[in-house]
Design a protein around this motif. Structure first.
Motif, PDB file in Angstrom:
ATOM      1  N   HIS A 128     104.980  42.725 -30.255  1.00  0.00           N
ATOM      2  CA  HIS A 128     105.126  41.805 -31.379  1.00  0.00           C
ATOM      3  C   HIS A 128     106.539  41.994 -31.923  1.00  0.00           C
ATOM      4  O   HIS A 128     107.055  43.110 -31.943  1.00  0.00           O
ATOM      5  N   ASN A 170     100.962  35.327 -36.840  1.00  0.00           N
ATOM      6  CA  ASN A 170     100.675  36.218 -35.714  1.00  0.00           C
ATOM      7  C   ASN A 170      99.614  37.290 -35.941  1.00  0.00           C
ATOM      8  O   ASN A 170      99.304  38.029 -35.004  1.00  0.00           O
ATOM      9  N   ALA A 173      96.850  37.976 -33.405  1.00  0.00           N
ATOM     10  CA  ALA A 173      97.236  38.460 -32.075  1.00  0.00           C
ATOM     11  C   ALA A 173      97.182  39.982 -31.994  1.00  0.00           C
ATOM     12  O   ALA A 173      96.958  40.546 -30.906  1.00  0.00           O
ATOM     13  N   SER A 179     102.348  38.766 -29.110  1.00  0.00           N
ATOM     14  CA  SER A 179     102.713  37.550 -29.841  1.00  0.00           C
ATOM     15  C   SER A 179     104.112  37.078 -29.471  1.00  0.00           C
ATOM     16  O   SER A 179     104.602  36.103 -30.019  1.00  0.00           O
TER      17      SER A 179
END
Length: 189
Positions: A128, A170, A173, A179
């Protein structure tokens, strides 16, 4: 510093000198001595070093909070702007190398390129990325050295705005999937 190898300090080892060394830019400050060894900011070697998460963490999610822009909209022209951009690129290069390695391992796992007896030796990491490129685009090189309370408070608010927007987009996720496509993000595909 003598060897150029990264030295990671455990939480229990953290002292004022360790914190000072982690922010010691070699073109501004002399190296910080810790137990007979000298250290500079590790950003040139690992910014941040991600590999400890593979070996010491049970989580399979890594959330990167970028404080150095990856992209700039314009070419730097003044000497300070050029020097700043060189630093940004230098500090991001070690991160990009680690992300390429993570992407490669993901490819090995996702495309079943490994023998079954070797699959358990590698972990699939969900990546991420919270980027600040647009939020700090207007800041000059000199802003990196500002300790003005109003400036720091405004910077904190910019960060909160970015974090809130990222979480809204996000959060679901985390724990499920990456993400960000790190191959596309750093290698153009």
């Amino acid at each position: 510093m003598k060897t150029g190898r990264a030295r990671l300090f455990e939480t229990r080892e953290t002292t004022i000198d360790v914190v000072l060394a982690s922010t010691c830019l070699p073109f501004l400050f002399k190296a910080v001595e810790i137990d007979g060894e000298h250290y500079w900011d590790g950003g040139y070697r690992g910014n941040p070093p991600l590999y400890p998460f593979f070996y010491r963490s049970r989580s399979s999610d890594i959330i990167l909070i970028h404080v150095n822009p990856i992209e700039r909209d314009r070419v730097p022209v003044t000497s300070p702007e050029i020097f700043n951009r060189i630093n940004e690129i230098s500090f991001n290069s070690s991160l990009q190398s680690e992300l390429r390695a993570i992407a490669f391992v993901q490819k090995l796992l996702n495309e079943d390129w490994l023998k079954p007896e070797h699959r358990e030796r590698l972990r699939c990491i969900r990546m991420h990325s919270v980027r600040s490129d647009k939020a700090i685009i207007d800041l000059s090189v000199a802003s990196k050295f500002s300790v003005d309370w109003r400036f720091l408070s405004a910077l904190k608010e910019r960060g909160r705005t970015i974090a809130d927007a990222w979480l809204a987009e996000n959060f679901d996720a985390i724990g499920e999937r990456s993400s960000v496509d790190i191959r596309a993000m750093f290698d153009g595909g």
